[in-house]
Design an enzyme around this catalytic site. Sequence first.
Site, PDB file in Angstrom:
ATOM      1  N   ASP A   1      21.883  72.548  33.296  1.00 13.36           N
ATOM      2  CA  ASP A   1      21.099  72.312  32.501  1.00 13.36           C
ATOM      3  C   ASP A   1      20.954  70.624  32.649  1.00 13.36           C
ATOM      4  O   ASP A   1      21.922  69.952  33.555  1.00 13.36           O
ATOM      5  CB  ASP A   1      22.027  72.454  30.890  1.00 13.36           C
ATOM      6  CG  ASP A   1      21.170  71.413  29.958  1.00 13.36           C
ATOM      7  OD1 ASP A   1      20.496  71.861  29.296  1.00 13.36           O
ATOM      8  OD2 ASP A   1      21.796  70.284  29.628  1.00 13.36           O
TER       9      ASP A   1
ATOM     10  N   ASP B   1      19.787  66.939  31.312  1.00 14.22           N
ATOM     11  CA  ASP B   1      19.732  66.245  29.978  1.00 14.22           C
ATOM     12  C   ASP B   1      19.335  64.780  30.522  1.00 14.22           C
ATOM     13  O   ASP B   1      20.056  63.845  30.761  1.00 14.22           O
ATOM     14  CB  ASP B   1      21.265  66.091  29.386  1.00 14.22           C
ATOM     15  CG  ASP B   1      21.257  65.428  28.064  1.00 14.22           C
ATOM     16  OD1 ASP B   1      20.064  64.761  27.763  1.00 14.22           O
ATOM     17  OD2 ASP B   1      21.961  65.498  27.264  1.00 14.22           O
TER      18      ASP B   1
ATOM     19  N   GLU C   1      17.469  61.484  29.525  1.00 14.80           N
ATOM     20  CA  GLU C   1      17.106  60.632  28.409  1.00 14.80           C
ATOM     21  C   GLU C   1      16.379  59.354  28.914  1.00 14.80           C
ATOM     22  O   GLU C   1      17.293  58.457  28.966  1.00 14.80           O
ATOM     23  CB  GLU C   1      18.218  60.490  27.474  1.00 14.80           C
ATOM     24  CG  GLU C   1      18.662  61.923  27.149  1.00 14.80           C
ATOM     25  CD  GLU C   1      20.000  61.604  26.267  1.00 14.80           C
ATOM     26  OE1 GLU C   1      20.247  60.629  25.462  1.00 14.80           O
ATOM     27  OE2 GLU C   1      20.924  62.496  26.279  1.00 14.80           O
TER      28      GLU C   1
ATOM     29  N   TYR D   1      18.597  65.633  16.219  1.00  9.55           N
ATOM     30  CA  TYR D   1      19.613  65.013  15.420  1.00  9.55           C
ATOM     31  C   TYR D   1      19.467  63.460  16.088  1.00  9.55           C
ATOM     32  O   TYR D   1      18.705  63.053  17.062  1.00  9.55           O
ATOM     33  CB  TYR D   1      20.947  65.413  15.825  1.00  9.55           C
ATOM     34  CG  TYR D   1      21.529  65.861  16.946  1.00  9.55           C
ATOM     35  CD1 TYR D   1      21.532  65.145  18.327  1.00  9.55           C
ATOM     36  CD2 TYR D   1      21.496  67.373  17.359  1.00  9.55           C
ATOM     37  CE1 TYR D   1      21.783  65.518  19.512  1.00  9.55           C
ATOM     38  CE2 TYR D   1      21.448  67.796  18.676  1.00  9.55           C
ATOM     39  CZ  TYR D   1      22.076  66.954  19.737  1.00  9.55           C
ATOM     40  OH  TYR D   1      22.076  67.276  21.102  1.00  9.55           O
TER      41      TYR D   1
END
Length: 618
Positions: free
Chosen positions: A388, A390, A392, A460
């Site tokens: 995975d 991630d 950002e 979120y």
Amino acid sequence: MSTPTRIRTRTRFRTRAAAVLTALALPLAALVGLAGATPAAAAASATATYTKTQDWGSGFGAQWTVKNTGTTTLTSWTVEWDYPSGTSVTSFWDADVTHDANHWTAKNKSYNGTLAPGASVTFGFNGAGPGAPSGCKLNGGSCDGSTTPPGDNPPSAPGTPTASGVTDTSVNLSWTAATDDKGVKNYDVYRGSAKIATVTGTTYADSGLTAGTTYTYSVTARDTADQTGPSSGSATVTTTGGGNPNPGSAVKLGYFTDWGVYQRNYHVKNIVTSGSAAKLTHINYAFGNVTNGQCAIGDAYADYQKTYDASSSVDGTADTWDQPVAGNINQLRELKKKYPNIKVLWSFGGWTWSGGFGAAAANPTAFANSCYSLVEDPRWADVFDGIDIDWEYPNACGLSCDTSGQAALKNLLSALRAKFGSANLVTAAVTADGSANGKMDQADYAGAAQYVDWYNVMTYDFFGAWDAKGPTAPHSPLTSYNGIPIAGFNTDAAIQKYRGKGIPASKLNLGIGFYGRGWTGVTQDAPGGTATGPAPGTYEQGIEDYKVLKSSCPATSTIAGTAYARCGSNWWSYDTPSTIAGKMSYVKTQGLKGAFFWEFSGDTAGGELMTAIDSGLR
């Protein structure tokens, strides 16, 4: 060893533009005329305006806005309306709503009944059924502030649209004509709550749709005096193709953090003792580092060196000091033996380590090779079922700003898929910034989607106490709401924007935070209040686990599908089992792949929130 809490916050949205803030300062009176809003009738000193804010086929979200148009203060208000048989209110907030058969009545709460001249207040609700309201009364009088020409009645409701010629990307709509004493001029066509066309006839061809996706349509008529009549019934249409290739196989994924074994004292065995292991499908092990253009170990001690005694171990067997793989990775191995249905992915990057992806994007093949070598290391190849990412954020700003270009994410995921092959999972955590020209528009998420099994949409951290003075706002709203600080910062906006880019719903997971975000120095119960700074938290200011908040500051109300509470001067927003149930209903009605959460240690010892996700996706 100290806990590397630097990664824990996973803050998503911190950029603010002065132009946006200026736009947000517009009064509510300027907003009630937006597409989707329909005026109801008029008292001499006040109006009530109905808006359908969301439509998901089997249900909808709506709100009434009451405005004092007079010169004296209103001390209370009551809105009444009728729904046709089969349409009802199922939940509500910021008003007390009752009904007698199909007649509904909403009265102000103690805190929002007083309206100064020119002031407005909004209350909202969720409902079921296709009908539109009629016969609105405000404090016993009619609610519509418009002036009807003498002797000119508004048009009737058109017939409910019918669909034909449905393809993967288009649908033809037709409806029976409305009637009017002066003549019908045209029709407004709505897809969900958005007006998509105005036509003079009784047909419309909608195109540019997404395969395997459900849409809801309705029509209103407009007469020669530009009066709009009541809405038609709603028609639900599902385009062909697309869809979840494995119906019933919803993803239920949780993040397990390597640093959680320190200060938080949360271990893989806790996943078992909480009952969560039996309800999971996937675990993302977070985080591996991204450095020098390569994947690297994040915390060697926690990952594979820390030894567990028999009482702390998943299988009840103590580690030995010289075994080649101990730590979290060995405990995950034991977990998979006990629960063979669980798949584990190694997640790389996160808020702190995303700065390394720029160098990785310069040579995607070398990066993919390094990741494969680490994830498929013979010492733990049996533990991990894929990788995975991630990041950002690609070609945008997070902790640092990336300038790798629009194609960087696509190139990186293409290289990973080529190296890991079809037998391994390749996934990515992605932005939920659904604003115009926001983070989602800076990278080719649509092009990259072909290489992933799914995207984890980080729905979120939309709002938080990095804006120290507020306004207070729920950090994970499911939908927009009147007064939301930034348009496009909500779950539905993100999901619909990804789908609008052509990404199948079956490749999108909805994110749930197992924590709350909060401010202090707050005097207002409802969202939108001012603050003086972040509320105190166990590990970091402005953030607290659900397992703490459920007792220390129990939720007192909901807005936009999530909960909030003010306790003393502290104001918190977070998800509860009840609001998670609503979000899981959204997952199913939208045909999403499933849901994921950040992260295990925020849940109760009995896994309340994990249970809500599992129950909601059955």
